[in-house]
Write a protein that holds these residues in place. Structure first.
Motif, PDB file in Angstrom:
ATOM      1  N   ALA A 194       6.945  11.726 -12.099  1.00  0.00           N
ATOM      2  CA  ALA A 194       5.505  11.835 -11.869  1.00  0.00           C
ATOM      3  C   ALA A 194       5.006  10.478 -11.414  1.00  0.00           C
ATOM      4  N   ALA A 195       3.698  10.361 -11.232  1.00  0.00           N
ATOM      5  CA  ALA A 195       3.106   9.079 -10.846  1.00  0.00           C
ATOM      6  C   ALA A 195       3.459   8.016 -11.877  1.00  0.00           C
ATOM      7  N   THR A 196       3.895   6.853 -11.399  1.00  0.00           N
ATOM      8  CA  THR A 196       4.335   5.805 -12.316  1.00  0.00           C
ATOM      9  C   THR A 196       3.174   5.044 -12.941  1.00  0.00           C
ATOM     10  N   GLY A 222       1.483   8.739  -7.096  1.00  0.00           N
ATOM     11  CA  GLY A 222       2.388   9.853  -7.258  1.00  0.00           C
ATOM     12  C   GLY A 222       2.545  10.933  -6.241  1.00  0.00           C
ATOM     13  N   PRO A 223       1.893  10.942  -5.058  1.00  0.00           N
ATOM     14  CA  PRO A 223       2.125  12.066  -4.144  1.00  0.00           C
ATOM     15  C   PRO A 223       3.577  12.225  -3.717  1.00  0.00           C
ATOM     16  N   GLY A 224       4.290  11.110  -3.551  1.00  0.00           N
ATOM     17  CA  GLY A 224       5.667  11.211  -3.100  1.00  0.00           C
ATOM     18  C   GLY A 224       6.692  10.949  -4.180  1.00  0.00           C
ATOM     19  N   ALA A 225       6.247  10.760  -5.431  1.00  0.00           N
ATOM     20  CA  ALA A 225       7.190  10.403  -6.488  1.00  0.00           C
ATOM     21  C   ALA A 225       8.217  11.504  -6.725  1.00  0.00           C
ATOM     22  N   ARG A 226       7.776  12.735  -6.851  1.00  0.00           N
ATOM     23  CA  ARG A 226       8.717  13.835  -7.083  1.00  0.00           C
ATOM     24  C   ARG A 226       9.652  14.031  -5.900  1.00  0.00           C
ATOM     25  N   VAL A 235      14.118   5.375 -11.451  1.00  0.00           N
ATOM     26  CA  VAL A 235      12.821   5.163 -10.820  1.00  0.00           C
ATOM     27  C   VAL A 235      12.710   3.767 -10.214  1.00  0.00           C
ATOM     28  N   GLU A 236      13.136   2.730 -10.914  1.00  0.00           N
ATOM     29  CA  GLU A 236      12.966   1.383 -10.395  1.00  0.00           C
ATOM     30  C   GLU A 236      13.816   1.163  -9.147  1.00  0.00           C
ATOM     31  N   GLY A 253       0.817  -1.213   0.000  1.00  0.00           N
ATOM     32  CA  GLY A 253       0.000   0.000   0.000  1.00  0.00           C
ATOM     33  C   GLY A 253       0.846   1.255   0.000  1.00  0.00           C
ATOM     34  N   LEU A 254       1.983   1.223   0.686  1.00  0.00           N
ATOM     35  CA  LEU A 254       2.891   2.374   0.679  1.00  0.00           C
ATOM     36  C   LEU A 254       3.397   2.665  -0.730  1.00  0.00           C
ATOM     37  N   LEU A 255       3.780   1.623  -1.456  1.00  0.00           N
ATOM     38  CA  LEU A 255       4.250   1.806  -2.833  1.00  0.00           C
ATOM     39  C   LEU A 255       3.135   2.338  -3.729  1.00  0.00           C
ATOM     40  N   VAL A 256       1.921   1.885  -3.487  1.00  0.00           N
ATOM     41  CA  VAL A 256       0.781   2.352  -4.285  1.00  0.00           C
ATOM     42  C   VAL A 256       0.566   3.847  -4.078  1.00  0.00           C
ATOM     43  N   LEU A 257       0.538   4.280  -2.823  1.00  0.00           N
ATOM     44  CA  LEU A 257       0.240   5.679  -2.532  1.00  0.00           C
ATOM     45  C   LEU A 257       1.383   6.606  -2.909  1.00  0.00           C
TER      46      LEU A 257
END
Length: 715
Positions: free
Chosen positions: A584-586, A574-578, A639-640, A565-569
Motif C-alpha cells: 500500500a502507500a508507504t 500509493g497509486p503505483g505501489a501495488r 519495498v525499499e 516527485g515520481l517517488l512521492v506520487l
C-alpha cells in the motif's frame, strides 16, 4: 577542435595501438579490483544515517556503552492470552517474565508489563501484551542485522514453547523488512520482471547484435569495479556511506550503454562509408570523445561539489558520482575502441538500410503543421513537459522517512504480529521507541517523567535493572503512539528532545536518524543543487557554449526534482505501489533514496543535454536498457529495494523524456545542431596508427592510412 577532446582522441589512438595491453589492464581491474572491493566493503558506513547529527551521536554513545538498541529497533514480542486469562494477573506476568528470560541471551534489555507493571504494555482489554526486546546486535551494520535475525528466530521459537496456550508472534521494524525480502513475488509481478529483462535483452540485441551486446555490459562491469575501488581507497581516510554501492552500478550501466551505443553506431557508420576497417575504431572513438568528454567533465565537477559540503552522506554521493562519471568515460574511450579493433569480419558487415514506407511518409505529412513540423511530436512534447512540471511540483510534498510498518510486507510471521498488535488496540508506534541517555548526575526518573508528559507519548520508563544502568549513565525508554514518518510521530520526537533540553540528555532510537536526515541533510540539498548547477554550467559554457550550458543546468535541476516527485506520487501516496510489488502507500520515502536517485538524475541529464546532435544517431529506445534491467532486478515485495529501483530507473526514463521533449519544441533545431560536425574531430588523429610492439593492427610495410575520405564519400 577543443583541446580536451584532442587529448581524448589521442588517448583513443594510443589505446587502439596498444589494444592488448589495454584489455589486460582492464581485465586486471575487473578481477583484482573486484576481489579487493569485496574484501573492503566494511570500510563504508553501513548505518544509512546522517552521521554527525544529534541522533547519530546519541545512538553511537548508546551502542558504545550498552551494545544494543539505539539505531537498531527492538524486537516486539506480542502475546495474546486465551479467554479467561488476563495479562494483569500475577501468574500470567510471572510466566511471561520467565519465558522472555529463557528466549533471550543474558544481558539482553527487556521491557514488559511483567518487569515494569506499567499498564501501557497491555491492550485495553488486558488480554494482549507486548514486550520490547533489545538484542545485543552492536552497530546497525550487516553483522548487526544478522544478529537481530538470529535473535528473532530464537525469541519466536522459545517463547512459543514456553507459552503454548497463548498466541505468540514476534514483530518489529527489522523482522518486517526481513519478511519482505524473503517473500516471493506474485505471478503477475514475476511476469512483469521477466518482461523487463526480455525487453532489455531485445534492445541490446537490436542495437548491438549478439556478440557486441556484451560490450556495454563489460564497460559497465569494469567501470563499476574501478569506481568502487577509488571510493573504497578514499574511505580509508574519511567517512563514506554504503549508499555508493547502489549509485555506482546504476550510473555505470546508464552511461556505459549510451557510450557503447554511440561508439558502435559511429564505427558502423565509418565502415558503411568505406573507411578502412583498421581506421574505423579510431574515428568512432573520436566521435565518442566529441559526445562524451564534455558531459563527463561537467558531471564530475558538478557531483564533486557535494564533496565540499560538511555532511558525510552528501560527500559520499558526490565522490561516488564523480568517480563513476570519469571512470566510465575512460573505459569507453580506451577499452571500447580496443575491442572493436579486434571485431570479427562478420560483425563489420552492415545490412542494407530499408527506406521508409510510403504509408509512413503519408502519415507524417498528414500530421504535419503548416510550418513543416509534425503535429504528434509537438503534442507529445507538450504533454511530457506538463508531466515533468507536475512531478517537479510534487517533489515539494516529499516526506523522507522509513515506510509505514503496514506497508512493508503483505504477509508472514512479522506481519501477523503487527496485525495482532494493532487489532488489540495498541498503536503501531510502539515498534519504534525512543531511547534517552541520561548522563551521570541526572535522575532517570525525572527524565522519564518529563518525557511522559509530552503529547503523543504512550509511556516513558526508567528501569532500574543493571542492563539499563552503566558507567554512571542510565537509559530511559520512551514509547510513542505514532510512527516516526507520520506528522504526529515526528512532532513527538522533536518535543521529547525539547523536554530533555538543558539536562545534557541525548535522544536516540531507530527513528531519530531519519529526523536528522531531514534536518541535517535535506536542508543543504537546495544549496547543493544550486552549486551543482552552477559548476555544471561553468564547465559546459567553457567547453561548448552558453546556450548549451543553460540547457544542461536546467535539465539537471528539473530532472533531480522530478524524480523525487515520481517517488512521492508512486510510493508515498500509493497509486503505483501495488503495481510495483508493494502492499500500500508507504506514507514516506526512505530518506536516502531520493538523494541517490537525484544524483543519478542530475548526472544523466547533464550528460544527455551536452551531447551534440551531429554525430550518428543511435537506435531509439536504447536508453531503456538501464531502467528495464533495474526493474527486472528490484521489482518485488522488498519495498525499499523497489523504491530504489523506481527512483534510479525513473531518473533515466525522465531524462530521456525531457531531452526529447526539448528537442521537439517549436522553433528549435535539434539539440546541438549548431555544433560543428563530428567528422572534424578526426583531424586530431595521425595519418598512421601508433606503432606497438605486439598488439597494433597489422599493416603492410610502409602503408599509410589516409584520414581524409576520398571525394566520392564526402557528405
Amino acid at each position: 577542435m577543443r583541446r580536451v577532446e584532442r587529448y581524448a582522441a589521442r588517448l583513443v589512438r594510443l589505446s587502439v595501438g596498444h589494444r592488448g595491453l589495454v584489455c589486460l589492464l582492464w581485465l586486471a581491474v575487473l578481477l583484482a579490483g573486484g576481489a579487493a572491493a569485496a574484501a573492503n566493503l566494511g570500510r563504508l558506513d553501513q548505518s544509512f544515517t546522517a552521521s554527525g547529527q544529534d541522533g547519530s551521536r546519541a545512538n553511537a554513545a548508546i551502542t558504545e556503552r550498552y551494545g544494543s538498541g539505539a539505531g537498531v529497533a527492538p524486537l516486539v514480542a506480542v502475546v495474546t492470552w486465551p479467554n479467561g486469562t488476563g495479562g494483569r494477573s500475577a501468574a500470567a506476568a510471572a510466566r511471561l517474565e520467565s519465558g522472555l528470560a529463557a528466549a533471550t541471551e543474558p544481558g539482553t534489555r527487556v521491557l514488559s508489563y511483567a518487569g515494569t507493571g506499567d499498564g501501557a504494555f497491555l491492550s485495553p482489554d488486558g488480554r494482549t501484551t507486548y514486550a520490547l526486546v533489545y538484542p545485543r546486535s552492536g552497530k546497525p551494520d550487516l553483522a548487526g542485522l544478522s544478529a537481530v535475525r538470529a535473535a528473532t528466530e530464537r525469541l519466536r521459537t522459545q517463547l512459543r514453547a514456553a507459552l503454548p496456550e497463548a498466541r505468540v508472534n514476534v514483530t518489529g521494524v527489522l523482522p518486517l523488512q526481513e519478511d519482505s525480502a524473503t517473500e516471493r513475488p506474485g505471478l503477475l509481478l514475476q511476469l512483469a520482471k521477466a518482461s523487463c529483462a526480455l525487453g532489455a535483452l531485445l534492445l541490446l540485441l537490436r542495437t548491438f547484435r549478439p556478440l557486441l551486446s556484451l560490450l556495454p555490459l563489460l564497460l559497465a562491469a569494469v567501470s563499476s569495479v574501478a569506481a568502487l575501488v577509488v571510493v573504497l581507497a578514499l574511505a580509508g581516510g574519511m567517512e563514506l556511506s554504503f549508499v555508493v554501492v547502489y549509485l555506482i552500478p546504476a550510473a555505470a550501466l546508464a552511461l556505459s550503454v549510451r557510450r557503447a551505443a554511440t561508439l558502435v553506431t559511429a564505427w558502423r557508420a565509418e565502415l558503411a562509408r568505406g573507411s578502412d576497417a583498421r581506421l574505423a575504431p579510431l574515428r568512432a572513438g573520436s566521435v565518442l570523445a566529441d559526445r562524451a568528454v564534455t558531459g563527463a567533465l561537467a558531471g564530475a565537477a558538478a557531483l564533486a561539489a557535494l564533496a565540499l559540503l560538511p555532511v558525510p552522506f552528501l560527500r559520499s554521493i558526490g565522490i561516488a558520482g564523480a568517480a563513476v562519471c570519469l571512470v566510465t568515460t575512460l573505459a569507453a574511450l580506451t577499452l571500447g575502441p580496443a575491442l572493436l579493433s579486434w571485431a570479427p569480419g562478420r560483425l563489420r558487415e552492415r545490412r542494407p538500410g530499408k527506406g521508409r514506407s510510403p504509408q509512413l511518409r503519408f502519415s507524417t505529412r498528414e500530421l504535419s503543421l503548416p510550418g513543416g513540423r509534425p503535429r504528434a511530436p509537438r503534442l507529445l512534447a507538450a504533454g511530457a513537459l506538463v508531466a515533468l512540471a507536475l512531478l517537479t511540483g510534487a517533489a515539494g510534498f516529499l516526506t523522507a522517512g522509513n515506510p509505514r510498518a503496514d506497508a512493508l510486507v503483505r504477509g508472514g510471521p512479522a506481519r501477523d504480529g503487527l496485525d495482532q498488535l494493532t487489532a488489540a488496540g495498541i498503536p503501531s508506534g510502539v515498534i519504534n521507541p525512543l531511547e534517552l541517555l541520561a548522563p551521570s548526575g541526572v535522575e532517570p526518573a525525572e527524565v522519564a517523567a518529563r518525557a511522559a508528559r509530552v503529547p503523543g507519548v504512550v509511556t516513558a520508563v526508567a528501569p532500574g535493572a543493571a542492563a539499563w544502568r552503566r558507567d554512571g549513565t542510565a537509559l530511559v525508554a520512551v514509547i510513542p503512539s505514532g510512527e516516526p514518518m507520520t506528522a504526529s510521530g515526528r512532532r513527538t520526537m522533536k518535543d521529547v528532545r525539547s523536554a530533555s533540553a538543558g539536562t545534557e540528555t541525548l535522544t536516540g532510537g531507530s527513528g531519530v536518524p531519519e529526523l536528522d536526515l531531514v534536518q541535517g541533510v535535506y536542508r543543504l540539498v537546495p544549496l547543493g543543487l544550486a552549486v551543482m548547477a552552477l559548476l555544471g554550467f561553468a564547465v559546459v559554457a567553457g567547453l561548448r557554449s552558453a546556450g548549451v550550458a543553460v540547457r544542461a543546468a536546467l535539465c539537471g535541476t528539473v530532472s533531480t526534482l522530478a524524480v523525487s516527485g515520481l517517488l512521492v506520487l508512486v510510493w508515498q501516496y500509493g497509486p503505483g505501489a501495488r503495481l510495483l510489488g508493494g502492499v500500500a502507500a508507504t506514507g514516506a520515502v526512505t530518506g536516502w533514496v531520493p538523494l541517490v536517485a537525484g544524483a543519478l538524475a542530475f548526472l544523466d541529464a547533464l550528460d544527455r543535454a551536452v551531447a551534440p546532435g551531429s554525430a550518428p544517431r543511435v537506435r531509439p529506445g536504447i536508453g531503456l536498457v538501464g531502467p528495464l534491467s533495474l526493474l527486472a532486478i528490484g521489482l518485488g515485495p522488498q519495498v525499499e529495494l523497489a523504491l530504489l529501483v523506481t527512483g534510479l530507473g525513473g531518473a533515466v526514463l525522465l531524462n530521456s523524456m525531457l531531452v526529447r521533449a526539448l528537442a521537439a519544441l517549436p522553433g528549435r533545431s535539434r539539440p546541438g545542431a549548431h555544433e560543428r560536425s563530428a567528422e572534424t574531430t578526426t583531424s586530431a588523429l595521425p595519418a598512421t596508427p601508433v606503432s606497438s610492439y605486439w598488439s597494433r593492427p597489422r599493416l603492410p610495410l610502409g602503408h599509410t592510412i589516409p584520414l581524409a575520405e576520398p571525394s566520392d564519400h564526402a557528405q
